[in-house]
Design a protein around this motif. Sequence first.
Motif, PDB file in Angstrom:
ATOM      1  N   MET A  47      89.739  43.186  62.795  1.00  0.00           N
ATOM      2  CA  MET A  47      89.997  44.301  61.885  1.00  0.00           C
ATOM      3  C   MET A  47      88.694  44.924  61.432  1.00  0.00           C
ATOM      4  O   MET A  47      87.721  44.223  61.189  1.00  0.00           O
ATOM      5  N   THR A  48      88.695  46.244  61.332  1.00  0.00           N
ATOM      6  CA  THR A  48      87.581  47.002  60.766  1.00  0.00           C
ATOM      7  C   THR A  48      88.114  47.731  59.540  1.00  0.00           C
ATOM      8  O   THR A  48      89.204  48.309  59.587  1.00  0.00           O
ATOM      9  N   TYR A  49      87.370  47.701  58.464  1.00  0.00           N
ATOM     10  CA  TYR A  49      87.829  48.294  57.214  1.00  0.00           C
ATOM     11  C   TYR A  49      87.123  49.615  56.936  1.00  0.00           C
ATOM     12  O   TYR A  49      85.954  49.782  57.238  1.00  0.00           O
ATOM     13  N   ALA A  50      87.877  50.541  56.332  1.00  0.00           N
ATOM     14  CA  ALA A  50      87.338  51.839  55.939  1.00  0.00           C
ATOM     15  C   ALA A  50      86.943  51.771  54.469  1.00  0.00           C
ATOM     16  O   ALA A  50      87.655  51.201  53.658  1.00  0.00           O
ATOM     17  N   ILE A  51      85.815  52.358  54.149  1.00  0.00           N
ATOM     18  CA  ILE A  51      85.407  52.489  52.750  1.00  0.00           C
ATOM     19  C   ILE A  51      85.250  53.981  52.494  1.00  0.00           C
ATOM     20  O   ILE A  51      84.406  54.637  53.095  1.00  0.00           O
ATOM     21  N   ASN A  52      86.097  54.517  51.648  1.00  0.00           N
ATOM     22  CA  ASN A  52      86.081  55.934  51.318  1.00  0.00           C
ATOM     23  C   ASN A  52      85.507  56.114  49.928  1.00  0.00           C
ATOM     24  O   ASN A  52      85.803  55.349  49.027  1.00  0.00           O
ATOM     25  N   ASN A  73      89.095  48.299  50.997  1.00  0.00           N
ATOM     26  CA  ASN A  73      90.037  47.329  51.570  1.00  0.00           C
ATOM     27  C   ASN A  73      91.181  47.983  52.337  1.00  0.00           C
ATOM     28  O   ASN A  73      92.308  47.504  52.300  1.00  0.00           O
ATOM     29  N   LYS A  74      90.911  49.091  53.006  1.00  0.00           N
ATOM     30  CA  LYS A  74      91.901  49.742  53.851  1.00  0.00           C
ATOM     31  C   LYS A  74      91.532  49.470  55.300  1.00  0.00           C
ATOM     32  O   LYS A  74      90.407  49.736  55.723  1.00  0.00           O
ATOM     33  N   VAL A  75      92.477  48.932  56.075  1.00  0.00           N
ATOM     34  CA  VAL A  75      92.215  48.617  57.474  1.00  0.00           C
ATOM     35  C   VAL A  75      92.193  49.917  58.274  1.00  0.00           C
ATOM     36  O   VAL A  75      93.140  50.686  58.256  1.00  0.00           O
ATOM     37  N   LYS A  76      91.078  50.163  58.952  1.00  0.00           N
ATOM     38  CA  LYS A  76      90.911  51.375  59.746  1.00  0.00           C
ATOM     39  C   LYS A  76      91.274  51.133  61.212  1.00  0.00           C
ATOM     40  O   LYS A  76      91.818  51.993  61.878  1.00  0.00           O
ATOM     41  N   HIS A  77      90.956  49.943  61.728  1.00  0.00           N
ATOM     42  CA  HIS A  77      91.174  49.641  63.143  1.00  0.00           C
ATOM     43  C   HIS A  77      91.565  48.173  63.274  1.00  0.00           C
ATOM     44  O   HIS A  77      90.951  47.309  62.665  1.00  0.00           O
ATOM     45  N   THR A  78      92.593  47.899  64.069  1.00  0.00           N
ATOM     46  CA  THR A  78      92.958  46.525  64.417  1.00  0.00           C
ATOM     47  C   THR A  78      93.059  46.428  65.930  1.00  0.00           C
ATOM     48  O   THR A  78      93.385  47.417  66.595  1.00  0.00           O
ATOM     49  N   GLU A  79      92.743  45.259  66.452  1.00  0.00           N
ATOM     50  CA  GLU A  79      92.941  45.043  67.885  1.00  0.00           C
ATOM     51  C   GLU A  79      93.197  43.577  68.146  1.00  0.00           C
ATOM     52  O   GLU A  79      92.766  42.710  67.393  1.00  0.00           O
ATOM     53  N   THR A  80      93.938  43.325  69.225  1.00  0.00           N
ATOM     54  CA  THR A  80      94.250  41.976  69.663  1.00  0.00           C
ATOM     55  C   THR A  80      93.595  41.761  71.016  1.00  0.00           C
ATOM     56  O   THR A  80      93.864  42.508  71.960  1.00  0.00           O
ATOM     57  N   ASP A  81      92.708  40.764  71.099  1.00  0.00           N
ATOM     58  CA  ASP A  81      91.947  40.448  72.311  1.00  0.00           C
ATOM     59  C   ASP A  81      92.318  39.050  72.800  1.00  0.00           C
ATOM     60  O   ASP A  81      92.657  38.184  72.010  1.00  0.00           O
ATOM     61  N   ASP A  82      92.179  38.842  74.115  1.00  0.00           N
ATOM     62  CA  ASP A  82      92.358  37.491  74.645  1.00  0.00           C
ATOM     63  C   ASP A  82      90.997  36.816  74.774  1.00  0.00           C
ATOM     64  O   ASP A  82      89.964  37.385  74.414  1.00  0.00           O
ATOM     65  N   THR A 104      94.105  53.765  61.972  1.00  0.00           N
ATOM     66  CA  THR A 104      94.791  54.353  60.828  1.00  0.00           C
ATOM     67  C   THR A 104      93.853  55.349  60.167  1.00  0.00           C
ATOM     68  O   THR A 104      92.684  55.040  59.928  1.00  0.00           O
ATOM     69  N   THR A 105      94.368  56.533  59.877  1.00  0.00           N
ATOM     70  CA  THR A 105      93.611  57.560  59.165  1.00  0.00           C
ATOM     71  C   THR A 105      94.240  57.734  57.786  1.00  0.00           C
ATOM     72  O   THR A 105      95.466  57.740  57.655  1.00  0.00           O
ATOM     73  N   TYR A 106      93.393  57.867  56.778  1.00  0.00           N
ATOM     74  CA  TYR A 106      93.853  57.963  55.398  1.00  0.00           C
ATOM     75  C   TYR A 106      93.545  59.338  54.814  1.00  0.00           C
ATOM     76  O   TYR A 106      92.495  59.917  55.076  1.00  0.00           O
ATOM     77  N   ASP A 107      94.467  59.835  54.004  1.00  0.00           N
ATOM     78  CA  ASP A 107      94.279  61.043  53.186  1.00  0.00           C
ATOM     79  C   ASP A 107      93.874  62.279  53.976  1.00  0.00           C
ATOM     80  O   ASP A 107      93.085  63.095  53.500  1.00  0.00           O
ATOM     81  N   GLU A 108      94.411  62.466  55.171  1.00  0.00           N
ATOM     82  CA  GLU A 108      94.113  63.679  55.937  1.00  0.00           C
ATOM     83  C   GLU A 108      94.688  64.887  55.204  1.00  0.00           C
ATOM     84  O   GLU A 108      95.780  64.845  54.661  1.00  0.00           O
ATOM     85  N   GLY A 109      93.940  65.958  55.210  1.00  0.00           N
ATOM     86  CA  GLY A 109      94.421  67.201  54.624  1.00  0.00           C
ATOM     87  C   GLY A 109      94.270  67.294  53.122  1.00  0.00           C
ATOM     88  O   GLY A 109      94.639  68.299  52.528  1.00  0.00           O
ATOM     89  N   SER A 110      93.715  66.280  52.462  1.00  0.00           N
ATOM     90  CA  SER A 110      93.515  66.387  51.016  1.00  0.00           C
ATOM     91  C   SER A 110      92.357  67.340  50.757  1.00  0.00           C
ATOM     92  O   SER A 110      91.395  67.396  51.509  1.00  0.00           O
ATOM     93  N   SER A 111      92.467  68.102  49.718  1.00  0.00           N
ATOM     94  CA  SER A 111      91.454  69.110  49.394  1.00  0.00           C
ATOM     95  C   SER A 111      90.262  68.453  48.726  1.00  0.00           C
ATOM     96  O   SER A 111      90.395  67.910  47.624  1.00  0.00           O
TER      97      SER A 111
END
Length: 71
Positions: A5-10, A23-32, A43-50
Amino acid sequence: MTNKMTYAINDSLTNGIRYYITNKVKHTETDDAQGHVWSCQDTTYDEGSSAGTSPSVGLPTTYTTYYYSPS
């Protein structure tokens, strides 16, 4: 299998007040074990907010998901 997991800090500045969304997860991936990626999600957060009119509240607005499908 490993989940990563990679976290976004806005942060935003509104009317001289700085707001932080953490503490918002920006990217998750499952690897072998060989490092092959089987699935991932962005995941993108708050798109289009002024900017400058209201603080971001950390709401997810877009999910993009990819899966590996062996032939």
